[in-house]
Scaffold this motif. Structure first.
Motif, PDB file in Angstrom:
ATOM      1  N   ARG A  90      66.440  40.193 -13.056  1.00  0.00           N
ATOM      2  CA  ARG A  90      65.051  40.441 -13.409  1.00  0.00           C
ATOM      3  C   ARG A  90      64.185  40.724 -12.178  1.00  0.00           C
ATOM      4  O   ARG A  90      63.022  41.081 -12.304  1.00  0.00           O
ATOM      5  CB  ARG A  90      64.471  39.243 -14.180  1.00  0.00           C
ATOM      6  N   ASP A  91      64.736  40.566 -11.011  1.00  0.00           N
ATOM      7  CA  ASP A  91      64.043  40.856  -9.760  1.00  0.00           C
ATOM      8  C   ASP A  91      64.352  42.303  -9.372  1.00  0.00           C
ATOM      9  O   ASP A  91      65.506  42.657  -9.120  1.00  0.00           O
ATOM     10  CB  ASP A  91      64.507  39.895  -8.667  1.00  0.00           C
ATOM     11  N   VAL A 102      70.606  44.192 -17.330  1.00  0.00           N
ATOM     12  CA  VAL A 102      71.718  44.510 -16.426  1.00  0.00           C
ATOM     13  C   VAL A 102      72.093  43.248 -15.663  1.00  0.00           C
ATOM     14  O   VAL A 102      71.295  42.307 -15.548  1.00  0.00           O
ATOM     15  CB  VAL A 102      71.357  45.648 -15.441  1.00  0.00           C
ATOM     16  N   TYR A 103      73.307  43.249 -15.110  1.00  0.00           N
ATOM     17  CA  TYR A 103      73.876  42.039 -14.531  1.00  0.00           C
ATOM     18  C   TYR A 103      74.505  42.340 -13.180  1.00  0.00           C
ATOM     19  O   TYR A 103      74.913  43.466 -12.898  1.00  0.00           O
ATOM     20  CB  TYR A 103      74.937  41.460 -15.474  1.00  0.00           C
ATOM     21  N   ASN A 156      69.798  46.656  -6.794  1.00  0.00           N
ATOM     22  CA  ASN A 156      70.907  47.312  -6.092  1.00  0.00           C
ATOM     23  C   ASN A 156      72.167  46.449  -6.039  1.00  0.00           C
ATOM     24  O   ASN A 156      73.189  46.867  -5.497  1.00  0.00           O
ATOM     25  CB  ASN A 156      70.498  47.760  -4.687  1.00  0.00           C
ATOM     26  N   THR A 157      72.094  45.233  -6.609  1.00  0.00           N
ATOM     27  CA  THR A 157      73.295  44.394  -6.741  1.00  0.00           C
ATOM     28  C   THR A 157      73.908  44.530  -8.132  1.00  0.00           C
ATOM     29  O   THR A 157      74.860  43.826  -8.468  1.00  0.00           O
ATOM     30  CB  THR A 157      72.965  42.916  -6.482  1.00  0.00           C
ATOM     31  N   MET A 158      73.375  45.439  -8.933  1.00  0.00           N
ATOM     32  CA  MET A 158      73.845  45.627 -10.304  1.00  0.00           C
ATOM     33  C   MET A 158      75.332  45.981 -10.338  1.00  0.00           C
ATOM     34  O   MET A 158      75.818  46.779  -9.537  1.00  0.00           O
ATOM     35  CB  MET A 158      73.025  46.749 -10.953  1.00  0.00           C
ATOM     36  N   ASP A 159      76.038  45.387 -11.276  1.00  0.00           N
ATOM     37  CA  ASP A 159      77.439  45.709 -11.511  1.00  0.00           C
ATOM     38  C   ASP A 159      77.490  46.850 -12.522  1.00  0.00           C
ATOM     39  O   ASP A 159      77.271  46.651 -13.722  1.00  0.00           O
ATOM     40  CB  ASP A 159      78.180  44.483 -12.049  1.00  0.00           C
ATOM     41  N   SER A 177      79.899  48.448 -13.739  1.00  0.00           N
ATOM     42  CA  SER A 177      80.960  48.380 -14.738  1.00  0.00           C
ATOM     43  C   SER A 177      80.524  47.608 -15.980  1.00  0.00           C
ATOM     44  O   SER A 177      81.134  47.757 -17.047  1.00  0.00           O
ATOM     45  CB  SER A 177      82.211  47.737 -14.140  1.00  0.00           C
ATOM     46  N   ARG A 178      79.483  46.793 -15.873  1.00  0.00           N
ATOM     47  CA  ARG A 178      78.982  46.038 -17.022  1.00  0.00           C
ATOM     48  C   ARG A 178      78.013  46.850 -17.881  1.00  0.00           C
ATOM     49  O   ARG A 178      77.683  46.452 -18.994  1.00  0.00           O
ATOM     50  CB  ARG A 178      78.287  44.747 -16.552  1.00  0.00           C
ATOM     51  N   GLY A 179      77.538  47.977 -17.347  1.00  0.00           N
ATOM     52  CA  GLY A 179      76.628  48.820 -18.102  1.00  0.00           C
ATOM     53  C   GLY A 179      75.267  48.176 -18.330  1.00  0.00           C
ATOM     54  O   GLY A 179      74.849  47.285 -17.597  1.00  0.00           O
ATOM     55  N   VAL A 180      74.584  48.625 -19.381  1.00  0.00           N
ATOM     56  CA  VAL A 180      73.234  48.168 -19.710  1.00  0.00           C
ATOM     57  C   VAL A 180      73.236  47.616 -21.125  1.00  0.00           C
ATOM     58  O   VAL A 180      73.771  48.240 -22.051  1.00  0.00           O
ATOM     59  CB  VAL A 180      72.216  49.323 -19.607  1.00  0.00           C
ATOM     60  N   GLY A 181      72.640  46.451 -21.297  1.00  0.00           N
ATOM     61  CA  GLY A 181      72.537  45.846 -22.620  1.00  0.00           C
ATOM     62  C   GLY A 181      71.139  45.987 -23.188  1.00  0.00           C
ATOM     63  O   GLY A 181      70.184  46.294 -22.479  1.00  0.00           O
ATOM     64  N   ASP A 182      71.023  45.728 -24.488  1.00  0.00           N
ATOM     65  CA  ASP A 182      69.753  45.834 -25.219  1.00  0.00           C
ATOM     66  C   ASP A 182      69.073  47.170 -24.912  1.00  0.00           C
ATOM     67  O   ASP A 182      67.876  47.247 -24.675  1.00  0.00           O
ATOM     68  CB  ASP A 182      68.823  44.668 -24.883  1.00  0.00           C
TER      69      ASP A 182
END
Length: 547
Positions: free
Chosen positions: A152-153, A143-144, A158-161, A163-168
Motif C-alpha cells: 500500500r506504500d 499487488v504483493y 517497485n518491490t512488486m512480485d 508473478s503474482r499479478g494484480v488482484g481485485d
C-alpha cells in the motif's frame, strides 16, 4: 395542449422509438475514452490536427457541444464513467489512482445496498453481453511483494512480485476480459496485464520478475519503432517490463481490441444465437509522455502509417495516433459486418492539456477553444469535452441515431451508464448509478425541444475539495471551505470572465445554489447518505435487478 398531455405524448413517442430500435438485435457497444483530449482538440470541434476517423463518427452520428467529464482529472472520472456515480460516492473523491490503493469499486462498498459499486460491465453481463476492458485503468487493485505482503506504500511498488499479478482488478468488477496498463503510461508498473496476470511484451520471456527491470526518468531505446520515455519515476526507480516502450502502447492496446472482437465473433459463429459485446477502450493518448511511434503498423522497416513527424510536434502526433486507434477499431467492425449495429461512444476523461504541456505542431490548433482553464480546473476548460455517439450505417434510413446531428443538451460522460440500463431494460438500484441519466431520448430524437435532460449537474476540479454546481446556464463555484466564490452566466459569458457572485441581484441565487450543492455533495465524505442527483431508471420489469 397541457403540460401533462405533452409529457404523455413525449413518453409515447419515446416508447415508439424504443420499440423501433428494439426491432434490431441488441447492439454491440464500444465506448472509447481518450486521455487529456480537450474540447477543441477534435476536427469537428474546431481542431486543426487531422482526426478524420473521429470526425467521421460525428458525421454519422450525434455530437454534443455541452458535455462534461465527471471530474477535471483522470482517476476520479474513470471511477464515475464505469459506475454512473460521481467520484465522491465512494469516499475517494480524488480517485483511486495506482495499484498501491485498493479498488475504487470495493472501497466503502459496504455503504451501498449491493455492498459494492456496480460497474457498467456487470450491467451488461446481466443482459447477456460479453465484456472487455482494454487500456488505461487507474482504478486501484491489490499487488504483493515476493513474501506475499500487500503493498500500500507507493514507494514500495517497485518491490512488486510480477508473478503474482494484480488482484481485485477490473475482472472482478464486470469484465470478462481485460488487457491494459494498470496506471497508464505515466505510472508503474510499466507493463501489461491480461486478466490480472503479467504478460511480457515479448511472449517468449517468462511472466515473472526476471522479465522486469528498474526504470528511471528519461529515454530508453528498447525497439526500432520509436523512443520510449519514463516521466514519473523521479527519485524512486520504478519497475517495468524489460521491453516496455511507451511509443508502442497505442499499437498494443488497439491490437488487443481487434483481437478481442476477433475472438468474440469467432465464438459467436459456433452458437445459434449471436451474443453482443461491450468493449470499453481506454486509450493512453494523449497523456504524457508524448512518444509517438514511427509507424502505426508496428513495423518501422517499411513505414506505411507514419505517425512521428506527421503534424510537426509530438503532442499533436499522439493526437493523430489516437485517431488511428479509433480508425483501427472501426475498420475491424466494418470488416466483420457488425459496425452498423454497434453503438459507439467517444469522449475524454477530462479537459485540455495545459499550454506548457500541449505544444502542437499546427500553430492554428487551439485545444480549448473559448473556454477558461485546462485540465484540473473547475472552470469549463477543465471538464467540457468532446462527446460523440453513433449507431447505424451513417445514412438517414440506416441509422438509429440521425446522422450529422448536434445536441446542445447539458450532459455528463457518466450518462452513458444509464443509457445502457435503459437500452437493456434493466432496473437501476437506488444506490447505484446515482448521478446518471439516460441519453436515449436525445439520441433517438424524442427529447422535447427546449426541455433540459438534466435539472443540474455537479462539477469537480482536480483538487476534489473544489466543486461547482451548474443549473441551466448558471455555474456557481464552491471552495474547500464551503463558500460560494464565483458565479457565471454561460449564456453571455462562456469564457467565464465576469464573476457575478458579489452582485446584489444575484444574492438569493448564490445562496440557493450553494445550499443545493451542499445538499448533494457532503464535503466531509463521511456519511455516504447524499441523495441521488438523478432518478433511478425503472424499466417496468423486463430484466431482474442485479444481485
Amino acid at each position: 395542449m397541457s403540460r401533462t398531455a405533452q409529457g404523455l405524448l413525449a413518453l409515447v413517442t419515446l416508447g415508439l422509438a424504443l420499440s423501433a430500435a428494439a426491432d434490431r438485435p441488441l447492439p454491440n457497444v464500444v465506448f472509447i475514452l481518450a486521455d487529456d483530449v480537450g474540447y477543441g482538440d477534435i476536427g469537428v470541434y474546431g481542431g486543426k490536427v487531422p482526426t478524420p476517423n473521429i470526425d467521421r463518427l460525428a458525421r454519422q452520428g450525434m455530437r454534443f457541444t455541452d458535455a462534461h467529464s465527471p471530474a477535471a482529472l483522470c482517476a476520479p472520472s474513470r471511477f464515475s464513467l464505469l459506475t454512473g456515480s460521481y467520484p465522491y460516492r465512494n469516499g475517494r473523491a480524488g480517485g483511486s489512482w495506482d495499484i498501491n490503493n485498493s479498488s475504487g469499486f470495493s472501497v466503502n462498498g459496504d455503504k451501498t445496498r449491493a455492498g459494492r459499486h456496480i460497474t457498467v460491465g456487470e450491467v451488461m453481463q446481466q443482459a447477456g453481453y460479453r465484456t472487455a476492458f482494454i487500456g488505461k485503468m487507474h482504478l486501484g487493485g491489490d499487488v504483493y511483494d515476493k513474501r506475499g505482503r500487500l503493498i500500500r506504500d507507493k514507494a514500495k511498488l517497485n518491490t512488486m512480485d510480477f508473478s503474482r499479478g494484480v488482484g481485485d482488478t477490473i475482472n472482478q468488477h464486470g469484465f470478462d476480459y481485460s488487457l491494459g496498463l494498470q496506471s497508464g503510461i505515466q505510472h508503474e508498473p510499466y507493463a501489461y496485464f491480461e486478466n490480472g496476470r503479467y504478460v511480457p511484451v515479448d511472449p517468449a520471456k517468462p511472466a515473472d520478475n526476471s522479465s522486469t527491470r528498474l526504470l528511471h526518468n528519461g529515454f530508453y531505446r528498447v525497439g526500432t519503432n520509436g523512443l520510449s520515455e519514463i516521466v514519473e519515476a523521479k527519485k524512486i526507480p520504478a519497475r517495468g517490463d524489460v521491453d516496455y516502450d511507451s511509443s508502442q502502447a497505442g499499437i498494443i492496446l488497439s491490437d488487443g481490441a481487434v483481437r478481442f472482437i476477433d475472438r468474440h465473433l469467432a465464438a459467436n459463429r459456433t452458437r445459434r444465437e449471436q451474443r453482443p459485446f461491450l468493449l470499453y477502450y481506454a486509450s493512453q493518448a494523449i497523456h504524457v509522455p508524448h512518444t509517438p511511434p514511427f509507424d502505426f503498423d508496428g513495423d518501422a522497416s517499411t513505414v506505411d502509417q507514419p505517425v512521428l513527424g506527421v503534424t510537426g510536434a509530438m503532442t499533436s502526433d499522439v493526437l493523430y495516433e489516437l485517431d488511428l486507434q479509433v480508425g483501427k477499431i472501426i475498420a475491424k467492425l466494418e470488416a466483420e459486418g457488425v459496425a452498423d449495429n454497434t453503438l459507439i461512444f467517444f469522449t475524454s476523461d477530462n479537459g485540455a492539456l495545459w499550454p506548457d504541456v500541449a505544444k502542437y505542431g499546427i500553430a492554428a490548433h487551439d485545444n480549448n477553444g473559448p473556454l477558461r482553464g485546462y485540465k484540473a480546473s473547475i472552470h469549463e476548460g477543465g471538464h467540457r469535452v468532446p462527446f460523440i455517439v453513433k449507431w447505424g450505417d451513417g445514412t438517414e434510413s440506416g441509422s438509429v441515431i440521425k446522422p450529422d446531428t448536434v445536441s446542445e443538451q447539458l450532459i455528463v460522460g457518466l450518462d452513458w451508464v444509464a443509457t445502457l440500463y435503459e437500452l437493456t431494460r434493466q432496473n437501476m438500484q437506488e444506490d447505484q448509478a446515482m448521478d446518471s441519466t439516460s441519453l436515449l431520448p436525445v439520441l433517438l430524437g424524442r427529447q422535447p425541444p427546449g426541455k433540459a435532460l438534466r435539472e443540474f449537474v455537479l462539477y469537480q476540479a482536480g483538487a476534489a475539495s473544489v466543486g461547482a454546481i451548474r443549473e441551466g446556464d448558471l455555474v456557481l463555484v464552491v471552495d474547500q471551505h464551503k463558500q460560494a466564490t464565483e458565479l457565471y452566466d454561460l449564456s453571455t459569458d462562456l469564457a467565464q470572465q465576469h464573476n457575478l457572485v458579489g452582485e446584489s441581484r444575484w444574492r438569493d441565487t448564490v445562496s440557493r445554489l450553494r445550499d443545493k450543492f451542499l445538499t448533494y455533495h457532503d464535503r466531509d465524505n463521511t456519511t455516504f447518505d447524499e441523495p441521488r442527483t438523478t432518478r433511478a431508471y425503472r424499466a417496468a420489469g423486463h430484466l431482474p435487478h442485479l444481485p
